[in-house]
Design a protein around this motif. Structure first.
Motif, PDB file in Angstrom:
ATOM      1  N   ALA A 130       8.034  -0.505  -9.066  1.00 21.50           N
ATOM      2  CA  ALA A 130       8.798  -1.378  -8.171  1.00 21.50           C
ATOM      3  C   ALA A 130       8.036  -1.662  -6.885  1.00 21.50           C
ATOM      4  O   ALA A 130       8.066  -2.785  -6.369  1.00 21.50           O
ATOM      5  CB  ALA A 130      10.144  -0.734  -7.859  1.00 21.50           C
ATOM      6  N   SER A 131       7.345  -0.647  -6.353  1.00 18.72           N
ATOM      7  CA  SER A 131       6.605  -0.857  -5.110  1.00 18.72           C
ATOM      8  C   SER A 131       5.432  -1.810  -5.294  1.00 18.72           C
ATOM      9  O   SER A 131       5.076  -2.554  -4.365  1.00 18.72           O
ATOM     10  CB  SER A 131       6.108   0.496  -4.571  1.00 18.72           C
ATOM     11  N   VAL A 132       4.832  -1.816  -6.478  1.00 20.26           N
ATOM     12  CA  VAL A 132       3.699  -2.709  -6.743  1.00 20.26           C
ATOM     13  C   VAL A 132       4.186  -4.125  -7.051  1.00 20.26           C
ATOM     14  O   VAL A 132       3.785  -5.103  -6.397  1.00 20.26           O
ATOM     15  CB  VAL A 132       2.842  -2.155  -7.899  1.00 20.26           C
ATOM     16  N   TRP A 133       5.059  -4.252  -8.040  1.00 21.86           N
ATOM     17  CA  TRP A 133       5.468  -5.589  -8.471  1.00 21.86           C
ATOM     18  C   TRP A 133       6.430  -6.244  -7.489  1.00 21.86           C
ATOM     19  O   TRP A 133       6.483  -7.488  -7.406  1.00 21.86           O
ATOM     20  CB  TRP A 133       6.090  -5.516  -9.867  1.00 21.86           C
ATOM     21  N   GLY A 134       7.181  -5.445  -6.733  1.00 26.63           N
ATOM     22  CA  GLY A 134       8.037  -6.034  -5.711  1.00 26.63           C
ATOM     23  C   GLY A 134       7.231  -6.731  -4.630  1.00 26.63           C
ATOM     24  O   GLY A 134       7.532  -7.870  -4.235  1.00 26.63           O
ATOM     25  N   GLN A 135       6.187  -6.050  -4.154  1.00 27.05           N
ATOM     26  CA  GLN A 135       5.327  -6.672  -3.154  1.00 27.05           C
ATOM     27  C   GLN A 135       4.582  -7.867  -3.719  1.00 27.05           C
ATOM     28  O   GLN A 135       4.426  -8.896  -3.037  1.00 27.05           O
ATOM     29  CB  GLN A 135       4.325  -5.643  -2.617  1.00 27.05           C
ATOM     30  N   GLN A 136       4.125  -7.740  -4.964  1.00 28.25           N
ATOM     31  CA  GLN A 136       3.378  -8.851  -5.549  1.00 28.25           C
ATOM     32  C   GLN A 136       4.252 -10.091  -5.699  1.00 28.25           C
ATOM     33  O   GLN A 136       3.791 -11.223  -5.487  1.00 28.25           O
ATOM     34  CB  GLN A 136       2.816  -8.430  -6.909  1.00 28.25           C
ATOM     35  N   LEU A 137       5.512  -9.902  -6.023  1.00 21.74           N
ATOM     36  CA  LEU A 137       6.425 -11.043  -6.128  1.00 21.74           C
ATOM     37  C   LEU A 137       6.584 -11.730  -4.767  1.00 21.74           C
ATOM     38  O   LEU A 137       6.572 -12.972  -4.683  1.00 21.74           O
ATOM     39  CB  LEU A 137       7.776 -10.564  -6.640  1.00 21.74           C
ATOM     40  N   VAL A 194      -0.700  -0.982   4.867  1.00 21.93           N
ATOM     41  CA  VAL A 194       0.330  -0.502   5.795  1.00 21.93           C
ATOM     42  C   VAL A 194       1.555  -0.003   5.032  1.00 21.93           C
ATOM     43  O   VAL A 194       2.091   1.069   5.312  1.00 21.93           O
ATOM     44  CB  VAL A 194       0.713  -1.611   6.785  1.00 21.93           C
ATOM     45  N   SER A 195       2.007  -0.773   4.050  1.00 21.51           N
ATOM     46  CA  SER A 195       3.226  -0.406   3.323  1.00 21.51           C
ATOM     47  C   SER A 195       3.056   0.870   2.519  1.00 21.51           C
ATOM     48  O   SER A 195       4.031   1.612   2.321  1.00 21.51           O
ATOM     49  CB  SER A 195       3.638  -1.547   2.392  1.00 21.51           C
ATOM     50  N   GLY A 199       4.524   6.997   5.151  1.00 19.60           N
ATOM     51  CA  GLY A 199       4.885   8.410   5.258  1.00 19.60           C
ATOM     52  C   GLY A 199       6.326   8.624   4.836  1.00 19.60           C
ATOM     53  O   GLY A 199       6.888   7.877   4.043  1.00 19.60           O
ATOM     54  N   GLY A 200       6.949   9.666   5.397  1.00 23.87           N
ATOM     55  CA  GLY A 200       8.336   9.945   5.054  1.00 23.87           C
ATOM     56  C   GLY A 200       8.543  11.403   4.709  1.00 23.87           C
ATOM     57  O   GLY A 200       8.318  12.285   5.532  1.00 23.87           O
ATOM     58  N   ARG A 201       8.946  11.661   3.483  1.00 18.78           N
ATOM     59  CA  ARG A 201       9.302  13.017   3.083  1.00 18.78           C
ATOM     60  C   ARG A 201       8.103  13.944   2.962  1.00 18.78           C
ATOM     61  O   ARG A 201       8.203  15.132   3.252  1.00 18.78           O
ATOM     62  CB  ARG A 201      10.034  12.988   1.742  1.00 18.78           C
ATOM     63  N   TRP A 202       6.969  13.415   2.507  1.00 19.77           N
ATOM     64  CA  TRP A 202       5.841  14.288   2.180  1.00 19.77           C
ATOM     65  C   TRP A 202       4.626  14.051   3.062  1.00 19.77           C
ATOM     66  O   TRP A 202       3.728  14.889   3.093  1.00 19.77           O
ATOM     67  CB  TRP A 202       5.443  14.100   0.710  1.00 19.77           C
ATOM     68  N   ARG A 203       4.555  12.921   3.750  1.00 20.19           N
ATOM     69  CA  ARG A 203       3.406  12.612   4.600  1.00 20.19           C
ATOM     70  C   ARG A 203       3.869  12.231   5.995  1.00 20.19           C
ATOM     71  O   ARG A 203       4.989  11.768   6.186  1.00 20.19           O
ATOM     72  CB  ARG A 203       2.582  11.467   4.003  1.00 20.19           C
ATOM     73  N   ARG A 204       2.987  12.427   6.959  1.00 21.95           N
ATOM     74  CA  ARG A 204       3.292  11.989   8.316  1.00 21.95           C
ATOM     75  C   ARG A 204       3.282  10.463   8.384  1.00 21.95           C
ATOM     76  O   ARG A 204       2.722   9.788   7.531  1.00 21.95           O
ATOM     77  CB  ARG A 204       2.260  12.563   9.296  1.00 21.95           C
ATOM     78  N   GLY A 205       3.899   9.930   9.417  1.00 23.17           N
ATOM     79  CA  GLY A 205       4.001   8.490   9.559  1.00 23.17           C
ATOM     80  C   GLY A 205       2.657   7.831   9.798  1.00 23.17           C
ATOM     81  O   GLY A 205       1.649   8.486  10.102  1.00 23.17           O
ATOM     82  N   LEU A 206       2.656   6.521   9.660  1.00 24.06           N
ATOM     83  CA  LEU A 206       1.428   5.749   9.836  1.00 24.06           C
ATOM     84  C   LEU A 206       0.825   5.955  11.217  1.00 24.06           C
ATOM     85  O   LEU A 206      -0.400   6.009  11.367  1.00 24.06           O
ATOM     86  CB  LEU A 206       1.728   4.260   9.598  1.00 24.06           C
ATOM     87  N   HIS A 207       1.658   6.100  12.237  1.00 25.93           N
ATOM     88  CA  HIS A 207       1.152   6.252  13.606  1.00 25.93           C
ATOM     89  C   HIS A 207       0.426   7.564  13.815  1.00 25.93           C
ATOM     90  O   HIS A 207      -0.260   7.740  14.818  1.00 25.93           O
ATOM     91  CB  HIS A 207       2.305   6.144  14.602  1.00 25.93           C
ATOM     92  N   ARG A 208       0.554   8.501  12.859  1.00 29.30           N
ATOM     93  CA  ARG A 208      -0.160   9.776  12.956  1.00 29.30           C
ATOM     94  C   ARG A 208      -1.504   9.745  12.231  1.00 29.30           C
ATOM     95  O   ARG A 208      -2.138  10.773  12.075  1.00 29.30           O
ATOM     96  CB  ARG A 208       0.709  10.899  12.373  1.00 29.30           C
TER      97      ARG A 208
END
Length: 265
Positions: A130-137, A194-195, A199-208
């Motif tokens: 979903a993350s791949v094809w959603g963005q591609q759409l 960027v997308s 981050g979130g549950r397992w990784r730090r946020g992009l700003h880190r």
């Protein structure tokens, strides 16, 4: 006993380490600084971060091919026989892909509590697809809208590739459609990096992730400069169709501004 070896006052032998306290790891253990389950938690965080980061890098490279392929399909559907200039390819393959791929791998595990949910371990599960094809759409919709909008401009002139020598393929990159296609591709690559680094549950946020933030900022600044700036040596170097003489009529400044708004969106 061998000569020279003396017994200490407690009956042990000198020069030999004593026993470790109960519950503590042995010497040489990478987790020797912790005497409890906290070391296990940290290992789980690192492993989950590594798994999530590996999937993000894989999806980024998949999107790399999908973005190029679908942009090519769109151009063929609209009968636009165009290609990138050689330095456009250098920017994509030699600058963008290297910087963004390296930045993605530098994500660090989250500092919060261990999540009760682990990252997916299947590349063909619902979330990665979903993350791949959603963005591609979304990218396909924006690319089609941008090309239709370009062709509706009164100053637009379609590029006829029938008179171009195929051995000089870089000449296919000096026209309105080629400039639009390249700008769509480079901004979409940046958005994908960027997308996949939120981050979130397992990784730090992009700003880190300072390296990735710096890379994205540099790429967006350079690409925005190529879109918005008046004709200059840099835009001519990348064969942006905003300079008179490279392609006439050139893209007006007002069109390039609204195109930049669309690209940033």
């Amino acid at each position: 006993r061998p000569p020279g070896e003396e017994q200490d006052g407690e009956g042990g032998e000198q020069g030999k380490p004593g026993k470790q306290p109960p519950g503590c790891p042995a010497e040489g253990d990478p987790c020797s600084g912790s005497c409890g389950v906290s070391a296990v938690v940290e290992v789980l965080k690192e492993g989950r971060c590594a798994l999530a980061t590996s999937f993000s890098c894989f999806k980024f490279l998949v999107m790399y091919g999908l973005i190029l392929s679908f942009n090519e399909f769109i151009m063929d559907f609209f009968h636009a026989e165009v290609d990138f200039d050689e330095y456009n390819w250098v920017w994509i393959d030699g600058v963008m892909s290297v910087a963004l791929s390296l930045g993605l791998t530098l994500s660090r595990p989250t500092t919060g509590p261990l999540s009760a949910v682990r990252p997916t371990a299947s590349l063909l599960s619902a979330v990665p697809l979903a993350s791949v094809w959603g963005q591609q759409l979304i990218f396909v919709v924006f690319s089609v809208l941008a090309l239709v909008w370009l062709r509706a401009q009164p100053w637009f002139r379609h590029f006829d590739a029938s008179g171009v020598d195929v051995s000089k393929w870089w000449l296919l990159g000096t026209n309105h459609e080629a400039t639009l296609r390249w700008l769509l591709v480079v901004f979409q690559y940046t958005a994908v990096a960027v997308s996949f680094s939120f981050g979130g549950r397992w990784r730090r946020g992009l700003h880190r992730n300072p390296f990735l933030v710096g890379s994205v900022a540099f790429l967006l600044a350079m690409q925005s400069f190529l879109v918005l700036s008046p004709p200059n040596a840099v835009t001519r170097f990348f064969r942006i169709a905003s300079a008179p003489g490279l392609w006439d009529p050139p893209m007006p400044a007002s069109f390039r501004f609204w195109l930049w708004v669309l690209l940033m969106a």
